[in-house]
Design a protein around this motif. Structure first.
Motif, PDB file in Angstrom:
ATOM      1  N   ASN A   1       3.283   9.587   6.984  1.00  0.00           N
ATOM      2  CA  ASN A   1       3.452   8.913   8.084  1.00  0.00           C
ATOM      3  C   ASN A   1       3.294   7.387   7.856  1.00  0.00           C
ATOM      4  N   LEU A   2       2.204   7.109   7.190  1.00  0.00           N
ATOM      5  CA  LEU A   2       1.863   5.581   6.785  1.00  0.00           C
ATOM      6  C   LEU A   2       2.687   5.038   5.953  1.00  0.00           C
ATOM      7  N   VAL A   3       3.386   5.804   4.903  1.00  0.00           N
ATOM      8  CA  VAL A   3       4.419   5.324   3.862  1.00  0.00           C
ATOM      9  C   VAL A   3       5.631   5.068   4.931  1.00  0.00           C
ATOM     10  N   HIS A   4       6.051   6.221   5.464  1.00  0.00           N
ATOM     11  CA  HIS A   4       7.296   5.799   6.381  1.00  0.00           C
ATOM     12  C   HIS A   4       7.287   4.878   7.303  1.00  0.00           C
ATOM     13  N   ARG A   5       6.160   4.602   7.891  1.00  0.00           N
ATOM     14  CA  ARG A   5       5.980   3.546   9.007  1.00  0.00           C
ATOM     15  C   ARG A   5       5.869   2.071   8.448  1.00  0.00           C
ATOM     16  N   CYS A   6       5.385   2.020   7.064  1.00  0.00           N
ATOM     17  CA  CYS A   6       4.960   0.758   6.698  1.00  0.00           C
ATOM     18  C   CYS A   6       6.066   0.285   5.559  1.00  0.00           C
ATOM     19  N   PHE A   7       6.398   1.477   4.970  1.00  0.00           N
ATOM     20  CA  PHE A   7       7.184   1.010   3.553  1.00  0.00           C
ATOM     21  C   PHE A   7       8.468   0.127   3.982  1.00  0.00           C
ATOM     22  N   ALA A   8       9.323   1.048   4.562  1.00  0.00           N
ATOM     23  CA  ALA A   8      10.805   0.996   5.184  1.00  0.00           C
ATOM     24  C   ALA A   8      10.882  -0.510   5.823  1.00  0.00           C
ATOM     25  N   PRO A   9       9.867  -0.949   6.598  1.00  0.00           N
ATOM     26  CA  PRO A   9      10.046  -2.206   7.386  1.00  0.00           C
ATOM     27  C   PRO A   9       9.580  -3.504   6.385  1.00  0.00           C
ATOM     28  N   CYS A  10       8.567  -3.068   5.494  1.00  0.00           N
ATOM     29  CA  CYS A  10       8.123  -4.189   4.902  1.00  0.00           C
ATOM     30  C   CYS A  10       8.861  -4.391   3.382  1.00  0.00           C
ATOM     31  N   VAL A  11       9.113  -3.424   2.928  1.00  0.00           N
ATOM     32  CA  VAL A  11       9.764  -3.656   1.549  1.00  0.00           C
ATOM     33  C   VAL A  11      11.455  -3.591   1.532  1.00  0.00           C
ATOM     34  N   THR A  12      11.819  -4.713   1.397  1.00  0.00           N
ATOM     35  CA  THR A  12      13.117  -4.946   1.313  1.00  0.00           C
ATOM     36  C   THR A  12      13.968  -5.172   0.168  1.00  0.00           C
TER      37      THR A  12
ATOM     38  N   PHE B   1      14.147  -4.590  -4.250  1.00  0.00           N
ATOM     39  CA  PHE B   1      14.080  -3.742  -5.273  1.00  0.00           C
ATOM     40  C   PHE B   1      14.340  -4.458  -6.740  1.00  0.00           C
ATOM     41  N   ARG B   2      14.137  -5.600  -6.510  1.00  0.00           N
ATOM     42  CA  ARG B   2      14.523  -6.586  -7.935  1.00  0.00           C
ATOM     43  C   ARG B   2      13.416  -6.672  -8.987  1.00  0.00           C
ATOM     44  N   SER B   3      12.121  -6.105  -8.193  1.00  0.00           N
ATOM     45  CA  SER B   3      11.159  -6.224  -9.539  1.00  0.00           C
ATOM     46  C   SER B   3      10.246  -5.183  -9.316  1.00  0.00           C
TER      47      SER B   3
END
Length: 98
Positions: free
Chosen positions: A33-44, A46-48
């Motif tokens: 749940n933590l990964v779903h809640r925080c990763f998608a909105p924060c990581v936009t 994938f260039r690095s």
């Protein structure tokens, strides 16, 4: 946990195994749940291979808030359960005195 001590040793062992499994499952669900809640909105981007400074800051803040919220909900749930147990004990003692 007091009732567990009244069980035969083999049932105590089975109970502890089940309890550990439930705790592991709960930990994994919380992590997912933590990964779903925080990763998608924060990581936009994938260039690095590494997160940008703003992404890392966003993930850290989000994770911190999520963990604090989860702890607070757990505490409130424990308080609520304790209150219900106290009421049940009071009702039981009032019923035996009548």
């Amino acid at each position: 946990m007091e009732a567990v001590q009244n069980l035969p040793p083999h049932q105590q062992a089975e109970f502890m195994v089940k309890l550990e499994q439930m705790q592991m499952k709960d930990s994994l669900v919380m992590y997912t749940n933590l990964v779903h809640r925080c990763f998608a909105p924060c990581v936009t981007s994938f260039r690095s291979k590494v997160l940008e400074k703003t992404e890392q800051s966003c993930v850290e803040n989000c994770a911190s808030r999520y963990i604090k919220l989860t702890q607070r909900v757990g505490l409130r749930f424990a308080e609520h359960q304790a209150m219900l147990q106290k009421r049940a004990e009071q009702a039981a003692s009032a019923g035996t005195q009548a």
